[in-house]
Enzyme design. Structure first.
Site, mmCIF file in Angstrom:
data_model
loop_
_atom_site.group_PDB
_atom_site.id
_atom_site.type_symbol
_atom_site.label_atom_id
_atom_site.label_comp_id
_atom_site.label_asym_id
_atom_site.label_seq_id
_atom_site.Cartn_x
_atom_site.Cartn_y
_atom_site.Cartn_z
ATOM 1 N N GLU A 146 0.812 -1.220 0.000
ATOM 2 C CA GLU A 146 0.000 0.000 0.000
ATOM 3 C C GLU A 146 0.845 1.270 0.000
ATOM 4 O OE1 GLU A 146 -0.833 -2.661 1.807
ATOM 5 O OE2 GLU A 146 -2.734 -3.222 0.886
ATOM 6 N N HIS B 174 -12.280 -5.817 7.697
ATOM 7 C CA HIS B 174 -12.990 -5.686 6.423
ATOM 8 C C HIS B 174 -14.272 -4.881 6.604
ATOM 9 C CE1 HIS B 174 -10.279 -9.039 5.620
ATOM 10 N NE2 HIS B 174 -10.430 -8.788 4.340
#
Lengths: 325, 386
Positions: free
Chosen positions: A60, A127
């Site tokens: 990322e 999530h």
């Protein structure tokens, strides 16, 4: 005109913008041949090729950093976070590098970081997050979080065309549950403008993303059962905030509930409450109330998640309390 | 895996500190003209003399923040940047003043930056040599180390996507190789076959931390095979060797052969910044490097050996001092930024933030910006409890 889902609306924006501007390209994990974890980028590789649909390592920091470098060179990258929870890995790159680039170095950094966000999906702690508040706190970033299919498309097009970095939060609960007709033509929703989702006169609910629907459900119930007229303001843009629209609804109903799915402490509701206090104190007939998630990591089991997250019944309770004040 | 230059083998886990100057390798360049060799000397001399001027200004409290020196590292900065062409882009570090000068930064810009002037390259927003200019081909660094590796991966990804024959070069120190950003960035660039050169300037220390506390690898080029990329290693105090090793990496990138990790071995003779008293450095180490391995002294000897006259060298020295004097006069004339400029340019749209209500209608907040006694000096005696 046929209705399309919230997810398809965002995908349509990606196709249209990549067609329109050769500098727009996508990068992220598993976005190419696989089409992304939620199939958001399905079909992009076939249409635009590997050079403009870049499958990256699980990195990322590098994905966001490389997008910034490409943006400096005139590209308009659209970064996918496979889940927005992973944006924390790129927090330094976004806040220290990207957000300051224009101010400290006059470097344009037009880029979008988008990703599936939010709970109500039994996704568990990694999530389901709503990390928007941490980025609203950073000068130099813009943050949007649409609730309707048309806004999702129009805001994505605005985000891609914006000359600064826009964080585009997509609510995964809404991806395939929400459908809408797309306005004809080049549909762009300006960043920084709220949307009045429901008109009312007694109480205002200021909210965004998935909880817009909790607010609308509660408003229907309150009208039916209590005869209350509830106004719902969908913020759409979290940075910058639409102060005019916020002030207008407060001055209209004089009773305000702020509703968000993010946790309570340090959440956007606190900022909104402070602004309303500073600008609309004389217009209030009741203290500003908040309905938010509890301050816990989001748990997996349905009984736990449902308890932690705001539900329609919580909104009904809060509005009744406000109207009785 | 290509491993070229003066690559040395080292035992695993037996990393040596930078205490020993590397043996000077005198290999003659076939690519540099006589004029270019003199130009290299000019850039190195300009770097050192400009920093010496900054020390004077710092002691006169005209430098607003800290001062960072590259004393002893001028060859690695200048020689590596000199390997780039006009359209190439580099990202400097705090000890790459020389690289920035080679890429077109001017002494007056550097001085105005340090003095926080209104017409400095960042209009007083950033410190020291943290600035860039994409037209001239350098992108300003930020303080979190390693972050420029991913950024330069993106810059060079763009070159590749557009089929431009341009190359990027990013500097990291021995310390920054320990960051996640370094790892992610170099791996990303490797996988994407970006035309990027990653220069590890191994100067022995990251602030006070010696290299053997950053890594157990015997040498930084040992990391290259793990990324599937080429490596070069050179004596960073030999400007020609530095140039040649970097040039091989740059040529490789321009040919489309991807990333090279270049390790330049040098030594940081001053502290992290001017306030740092280097108490952590073993006795005699700095003096030995100064005596035996000063990059400018070494290069001067080499130039004289090849027939360059003392007059020619003195002319360059005089030019450097003249240019720095002129730049200093110019920089001192500039004023401080207008306070309200602090609110401009956070975004393209809106163009400015509004002052908060308690500052509305005010152009300034305080009457003077004089440094109170003890302010900003790290060795100021602690005030007793009142």
């Amino acid at each position: 005109m046929a209705e399309i889902t919230y997810l398809e609306a965002i995908r349509e924006a990606l196709f249209e913008e990549m067609d329109r501007d050769a500098n727009v390209f996508c990068l992220g994990e598993d976005i190419g041949a696989y089409g992304g974890a939620f199939k958001m980028t399905d079909g992009l590789l076939e249409r635009f090729g590997e050079a403009r649909v870049v499958d990256t390592p699980i990195s990322e920091i590098a994905i966001v950093g490389a997008a910034a470098g490409a943006a400096h060179m005139g590209m308009r990258p659209v970064v996918e976070m496979q889940f927005i929870d992973f944006i924390a890995n790129a927090y330094d790159m976004l806040t220290n590098y990207v957000a300051t680039a224009r101010y400290r170095a006059f470097l344009p950094t037009p880029m979008v970081v988008r990703g599936p966000s939010g709970g109500y999906v039994r996704g568990g702690p990694f999530h389901s997050q709503n990390p928007e508040a941490g980025f609203i706190h950073t000068p130099g970033l813009k943050v949007v979080y649409p609730s309707t299919a048309a806004d999702a498309k129009g805001l994505m097009k605005a985000a891609i065309r914006d000359d600064d970095c826009v964080l585009f939060f997509e609510h995964k609960y809404l991806y395939r549950r929400i459908k809408g007709e797309m306005p004809a033509g080049d549909h762009v929703v300006p960043i920084g403008k709220a949307r009045l989702a429901r008109e009312g006169t007694d109480v205002s609910i200021i909210t965004y993303a998935a909880t817009v629907y909790k607010a609308l459900e509660a408003a229907e119930q309150l009208e039916r059962e209590d005869g209350l007229s509830v106004e719902v303001l969908d913020l759409r843009s979290l940075a910058p905030l639409d102060d005019e629209a916020i002030d207008a609804t407060v001055r209209k109903t004089n009773r305000v509930l702020i509703l968000h799915e993010d946790t309570r402490t340090g959440g956007i509701a606190g900022e909104l409450t402070a602004r309303i206090n500073e600008r609309c104190f004389e217009w209030l007939d009741a203290p500003v109330l908040r309905v938010t998630a509890h301050d816990v990591p989001l748990p997996y089991a349905p009984s736990l998640e449902d308890f932690v997250l705001p539900q329609t019944a919580d909104v009904v309770l809060a509005v009744r309390r406000l109207s009785a004040y | 895996m290509a491993r070229m230059g003066t690559a040395r083998s080292g035992g695993r886990g037996t990393r040596k500190n930078a205490a020993t100057p590397p043996a000077a390798v005198q290999e003659e360049s076939v690519t540099l003209s006589g004029a270019q060799r003199l130009e290299l000397y000019y850039w190195m001399r300009l770097t050192r003399s400009l920093e010496e001027r900054l020390v004077n200004l710092y002691r006169q409290t005209k430098v607003v923040g800290g001062l960072f020196r590259s004393l002893g590292q001028e060859a690695d900065a200048v020689g590596s940047a000199y390997a780039l062409e006009r359209g190439d882009v580099l990202s400097p570090l705090i000890r790459n003043l020389g690289s920035m000068l080679v890429k077109g930064a001017t002494p007056v810009e550097i001085l105005k930056q340090y003095m926080a002037k209104a017409d400095s390259p960042t209009r007083g927003r950033e410190l020291n040599i943290h600035f860039g200019d994409t037209d001239r081909g350098f992108i300003g660094q930020i303080s979190p180390l390693g972050d420029m590796v991913p950024v330069m991966a993106g810059v060079t990804l763009t070159f590749r996507m557009r089929n431009e024959r341009r190359v990027g070069l990013v500097y990291v120190g021995d310390g920054a190789t320990s960051t996640g950003a370094f790892h992610e960035g170099i791996n990303f660039a490797a996988v994407q076959r970006c035309p990027l050169v990653v220069v590890v300037e191994n100067n022995g220390y990251a602030y006070s931390t010696p290299t053997n506390k950053q890594t157990l690898a015997a040498q930084f080029i040992d990391k290259a095979p793990g990324y599937g990329i080429a490596a070069e290693q050179a004596d960073g105090n030999d400007v020609i060797a530095t140039y040649e090793a970097t040039k091989r990496a740059v040529d490789r990138a321009r040919r489309g052969e991807g990333v090279t990790l270049v390790e330049l071995i040098t030594y940081r003779r001053k502290g992290h910044a001017e306030h740092d008293n280097q108490s952590y450095v073993p006795a005699g180490e700095i003096e030995r490097w100064e005596r035996e391995n000063d990059p400018i002294a070494r290069y001067l000897a080499r130039l004289r050996e090849s027939g360059v006259s003392d007059e020619t060298l003195a002319e360059i020295d005089a030019r450097v001092i003249r240019e720095i004097d002129e730049a200093t006069d110019l920089a001192e004339q500039s004023g401080a930024p207008e306070a309200l400029d602090a609110l401009r340019g956070i975004y393209a749209d809106p163009a400015a933030e509004r002052p908060l209500w308690f500052r509305e209608g005010k152009g300034t907040v305080v009457d003077a910006h004089e440094r109170p006694e003890g302010w900003g000096t790290f060795d100021a005696p602690a005030k007793g409890a009142d």
